[in-house]
Write a protein that holds these residues in place. Structure first.
Motif, mmCIF file in Angstrom:
data_model
loop_
_atom_site.group_PDB
_atom_site.id
_atom_site.type_symbol
_atom_site.label_atom_id
_atom_site.label_comp_id
_atom_site.label_asym_id
_atom_site.label_seq_id
_atom_site.Cartn_x
_atom_site.Cartn_y
_atom_site.Cartn_z
ATOM 1 N N ALA A 42 0.745 -1.431 -0.314
ATOM 2 C CA ALA A 42 -0.280 0.091 0.402
ATOM 3 C C ALA A 42 0.935 1.229 0.035
ATOM 4 C CB ALA A 42 -0.891 -0.055 0.959
ATOM 5 N N LEU A 43 1.984 1.065 0.741
ATOM 6 C CA LEU A 43 2.679 2.723 0.738
ATOM 7 C C LEU A 43 3.126 2.817 -0.382
ATOM 8 C CD1 LEU A 43 4.150 1.671 4.203
ATOM 9 C CD2 LEU A 43 2.723 3.297 3.594
ATOM 10 N N PHE A 44 3.678 1.286 -1.155
ATOM 11 C CA PHE A 44 4.607 1.410 -2.591
ATOM 12 C C PHE A 44 3.720 1.991 -3.379
ATOM 13 C CE2 PHE A 44 4.705 -0.430 -6.528
ATOM 14 C CZ PHE A 44 6.100 -0.207 -7.035
ATOM 15 N N MET A 45 2.318 1.447 -3.670
ATOM 16 C CA MET A 45 0.681 2.210 -4.362
ATOM 17 C C MET A 45 0.973 3.685 -4.567
ATOM 18 S SD MET A 45 0.392 0.228 -5.648
ATOM 19 C CE MET A 45 -1.041 0.332 -7.416
ATOM 20 N N LYS A 46 0.866 3.799 -3.295
ATOM 21 C CA LYS A 46 0.904 5.563 -2.795
ATOM 22 C C LYS A 46 1.658 6.234 -2.953
ATOM 23 C CE LYS A 46 0.659 8.600 0.727
ATOM 24 N NZ LYS A 46 0.333 8.707 2.642
ATOM 25 N N LYS A 47 2.940 5.626 -2.795
ATOM 26 C CA LYS A 47 4.664 6.322 -3.635
ATOM 27 C C LYS A 47 4.340 6.929 -4.804
ATOM 28 C CE LYS A 47 8.115 8.402 -2.940
ATOM 29 N NZ LYS A 47 8.746 10.289 -2.825
ATOM 30 N N ALA A 48 4.147 5.565 -5.700
ATOM 31 C CA ALA A 48 3.963 5.417 -6.854
ATOM 32 C C ALA A 48 2.910 6.563 -7.680
ATOM 33 C CB ALA A 48 3.593 3.706 -7.797
ATOM 34 N N ARG A 49 1.451 6.544 -7.370
ATOM 35 C CA ARG A 49 0.469 6.886 -7.331
ATOM 36 C C ARG A 49 1.265 8.286 -7.839
ATOM 37 N NH1 ARG A 49 -3.251 3.648 -4.704
ATOM 38 N NH2 ARG A 49 -4.159 2.420 -5.940
ATOM 39 N N GLN A 50 1.740 9.407 -6.320
ATOM 40 C CA GLN A 50 2.392 10.698 -6.436
ATOM 41 C C GLN A 50 3.692 11.160 -7.559
ATOM 42 O OE1 GLN A 50 4.143 10.755 -2.475
ATOM 43 N NE2 GLN A 50 1.726 11.083 -1.142
ATOM 44 N N MET A 51 4.504 9.403 -8.100
ATOM 45 C CA MET A 51 5.052 9.873 -8.641
ATOM 46 C C MET A 51 4.623 9.977 -10.133
ATOM 47 S SD MET A 51 7.945 7.246 -7.075
ATOM 48 C CE MET A 51 8.976 7.449 -8.505
ATOM 49 N N TYR A 52 3.655 9.128 -10.188
ATOM 50 C CA TYR A 52 3.546 9.131 -12.161
ATOM 51 C C TYR A 52 1.928 9.871 -11.808
ATOM 52 C CZ TYR A 52 6.470 6.090 -12.744
ATOM 53 O OH TYR A 52 8.071 4.911 -12.789
ATOM 54 N N LYS A 72 2.985 -9.209 -9.301
ATOM 55 C CA LYS A 72 3.668 -9.580 -8.594
ATOM 56 C C LYS A 72 4.693 -8.236 -8.269
ATOM 57 C CE LYS A 72 4.158 -14.009 -11.720
ATOM 58 N NZ LYS A 72 4.296 -15.036 -12.136
ATOM 59 N N THR A 73 5.779 -8.184 -8.676
ATOM 60 C CA THR A 73 6.483 -7.495 -8.145
ATOM 61 C C THR A 73 6.603 -5.754 -9.279
ATOM 62 O OG1 THR A 73 8.624 -8.815 -8.768
ATOM 63 C CG2 THR A 73 7.814 -8.642 -6.366
ATOM 64 N N TYR A 74 6.140 -5.819 -10.051
ATOM 65 C CA TYR A 74 6.261 -5.173 -10.629
ATOM 66 C C TYR A 74 4.576 -4.133 -10.600
ATOM 67 C CZ TYR A 74 10.248 -8.191 -12.269
ATOM 68 O OH TYR A 74 10.580 -9.039 -12.042
ATOM 69 N N ALA A 75 5.406 -2.976 -10.594
ATOM 70 C CA ALA A 75 4.164 -1.642 -10.778
ATOM 71 C C ALA A 75 3.741 -1.533 -12.521
ATOM 72 C CB ALA A 75 4.146 -0.195 -10.440
ATOM 73 N N HIS A 76 2.658 -1.488 -13.019
ATOM 74 C CA HIS A 76 2.272 -1.494 -14.782
ATOM 75 C C HIS A 76 1.768 -0.204 -14.114
ATOM 76 C CE1 HIS A 76 3.997 -4.815 -15.742
ATOM 77 N NE2 HIS A 76 3.178 -5.662 -14.808
ATOM 78 N N ILE A 77 2.028 1.091 -15.708
ATOM 79 C CA ILE A 77 1.220 2.102 -15.302
ATOM 80 C C ILE A 77 -0.004 1.908 -16.894
ATOM 81 C CG2 ILE A 77 1.722 4.793 -15.490
ATOM 82 C CD1 ILE A 77 3.884 4.068 -14.252
#
Length: 91
Positions: free
Chosen positions: A67-77, A86-91
């Motif tokens: 959840a923390l990773f997803m929050k940071k990824a949303r802020q970045m993108y 799995k272990t990768y974020a797809h945008i």
């Protein structure tokens, strides 16, 4: 040997059979099979080391690392739709 003698020989010493024997054998076989399959899967694939950490985050009310990773990824993108595969974020 005559047929009557043969039948009486086979019929002597007969004990009653438990009617639930097949159910007991099948349930034991299913339990042993499930336990064996679980053990083999744990040996082949291994057990994730972060499961205890994830559980402690859920029980304490803290956000999980995902959840923390997803929050940071949303802020970045820029709050785009992001899914975690799995272990990768797809945008």
């Amino acid at each position: 040997m005559k047929t009557d003698d043969f039948i009486s020989l086979l019929a002597s010493g007969i004990a009653p059979v438990d009617h639930h024997t097949h159910r007991k054998r099948f349930s034991v076989a299913v339990l042993v099979g499930a336990a064996g399959a679980t053990l083999i899967m744990a040996m082949v694939l291994g057990i994730r080391r972060d499961l205890a950490e994830r559980q402690s985050h859920r029980s304490s009310g803290q956000k999980s690392p995902d959840a923390l990773f997803m929050k940071k990824a949303r802020q970045m993108y820029g709050n785009k739709q992001i899914t975690l595969n799995k272990t990768y974020a797809h945008i």
